[in-house]
Design a protein around this motif. Sequence first.
Motif, PDB file in Angstrom:
ATOM      1  N   PHE A 139       0.825  -1.196   0.000  1.00  0.00           N
ATOM      2  CA  PHE A 139       0.000   0.000   0.000  1.00  0.00           C
ATOM      3  C   PHE A 139       0.867   1.257   0.000  1.00  0.00           C
ATOM      4  N   LEU A 140       1.921   1.240   0.812  1.00  0.00           N
ATOM      5  CA  LEU A 140       2.825   2.387   0.865  1.00  0.00           C
ATOM      6  C   LEU A 140       3.556   2.576  -0.459  1.00  0.00           C
ATOM      7  N   GLU A 141       3.912   1.480  -1.109  1.00  0.00           N
ATOM      8  CA  GLU A 141       4.574   1.569  -2.416  1.00  0.00           C
ATOM      9  C   GLU A 141       3.654   2.200  -3.459  1.00  0.00           C
ATOM     10  N   LYS A 142       2.371   1.872  -3.409  1.00  0.00           N
ATOM     11  CA  LYS A 142       1.408   2.477  -4.329  1.00  0.00           C
ATOM     12  C   LYS A 142       1.256   3.966  -4.049  1.00  0.00           C
ATOM     13  N   LEU A 143       1.226   4.312  -2.757  1.00  0.00           N
ATOM     14  CA  LEU A 143       1.139   5.730  -2.403  1.00  0.00           C
ATOM     15  C   LEU A 143       2.351   6.501  -2.903  1.00  0.00           C
ATOM     16  N   LYS A 144       3.507   5.894  -2.804  1.00  0.00           N
ATOM     17  CA  LYS A 144       4.731   6.556  -3.261  1.00  0.00           C
ATOM     18  C   LYS A 144       4.668   6.814  -4.757  1.00  0.00           C
ATOM     19  N   ILE A 145       4.210   5.847  -5.530  1.00  0.00           N
ATOM     20  CA  ILE A 145       4.097   6.004  -6.980  1.00  0.00           C
ATOM     21  C   ILE A 145       3.162   7.168  -7.319  1.00  0.00           C
ATOM     22  N   ARG A 146       2.120   7.318  -6.522  1.00  0.00           N
ATOM     23  CA  ARG A 146       1.135   8.385  -6.768  1.00  0.00           C
ATOM     24  C   ARG A 146       1.496   9.693  -6.080  1.00  0.00           C
ATOM     25  N   ASN A 147       2.690   9.738  -5.476  1.00  0.00           N
ATOM     26  CA  ASN A 147       3.096  10.901  -4.680  1.00  0.00           C
ATOM     27  C   ASN A 147       2.085  11.191  -3.577  1.00  0.00           C
ATOM     28  N   GLY A 148       1.552  10.108  -3.010  1.00  0.00           N
ATOM     29  CA  GLY A 148       0.511  10.259  -2.014  1.00  0.00           C
ATOM     30  C   GLY A 148       0.933   9.971  -0.585  1.00  0.00           C
ATOM     31  N   LEU A 149       2.238   9.804  -0.349  1.00  0.00           N
ATOM     32  CA  LEU A 149       2.701   9.562   1.015  1.00  0.00           C
ATOM     33  C   LEU A 149       2.453  10.794   1.883  1.00  0.00           C
ATOM     34  N   PRO A 150       2.041  10.609   3.127  1.00  0.00           N
ATOM     35  CA  PRO A 150       1.807  11.771   4.000  1.00  0.00           C
ATOM     36  C   PRO A 150       3.097  12.531   4.250  1.00  0.00           C
ATOM     37  N   ASP A 151       2.971  13.825   4.477  1.00  0.00           N
ATOM     38  CA  ASP A 151       4.141  14.668   4.726  1.00  0.00           C
ATOM     39  C   ASP A 151       4.849  14.258   6.020  1.00  0.00           C
ATOM     40  N   ILE A 152       6.159  14.361   6.008  1.00  0.00           N
ATOM     41  CA  ILE A 152       6.938  14.093   7.211  1.00  0.00           C
ATOM     42  C   ILE A 152       6.680  15.196   8.229  1.00  0.00           C
ATOM     43  N   PHE A 153       6.479  14.805   9.479  1.00  0.00           N
ATOM     44  CA  PHE A 153       6.271  15.778  10.544  1.00  0.00           C
ATOM     45  C   PHE A 153       7.557  16.561  10.778  1.00  0.00           C
ATOM     46  N   LYS A 154       7.484  17.869  10.676  1.00  0.00           N
ATOM     47  CA  LYS A 154       8.669  18.719  10.783  1.00  0.00           C
ATOM     48  C   LYS A 154       8.810  19.382  12.150  1.00  0.00           C
TER      49      LYS A 154
END
Length: 257
Positions: A19-34
Amino acid sequence: MKNQMLNKFMAAKETEIKFLEKLKIRNGLPDIFKGERPDLIKELKKSGPVIIAEYKKASPSRGVINSKISARDAAAMFFQNQAGAVSVLTEEKYFQGSLDYIDPFVRTGLPVLRKDFIFHPLQIRQTAATRASALLLIVRVIQSPLELKALTELSLELGLEPVVEVFNRKELDLAVEAGARVILVNNRDLDRLEVDLNVSRNLVQDKSPDQAWICASGLEHKDQIAEFAGLGFDAFLIGTSIMAADDPGAKLRDLTS
């Protein structure tokens, strides 16, 4: 070689990774907490033994431990009863955990450790999108020294403290080579799910002053904490004996008093 149970734990994470790999392909990973994350090492190095209370609803060895306490209620209970940090089980299939459980605990201001079977970079990226302070890397799960080092470095790069779990001296050597600053000694053998406190007694002799060490599994009483603190452990991760108690808050208060 990993045993059948450990293979099951890892196989259960494959759906999540895909699921995470699919999100990465779609640029859909949640933003890193800064934002700022509570400093786990600073907490572990405070004077006196530190209790890391674990939110643990179930386990393969015990079945359901406590399904009645919500993450929100447990967060308040842990904070009120002087936990120094919190471990949150997020593995869903065998431990009834959830990534969603992290948020109520970080709201207390305590450092939060994500405890799961993490062996892929995208799982670290996923954790970095939460406000957790740390994540668990289990040497027996990762096995490859190069992969362990890469995951350790990626965790630090993304603002997470990698807590590296070991069970024997060979795994400890790999953890140190990977650059681990926090070592968790698990007294429970993941191959057989049996507990032996001598694991901690033996390994702590190799502790370096610049490391923070956590003792985990099989701890139930204050006299055990006193013994292992005397041997050099900085903190104690305790889940089952707290969560299974008739009054979890009173149990934690007794351990921290």
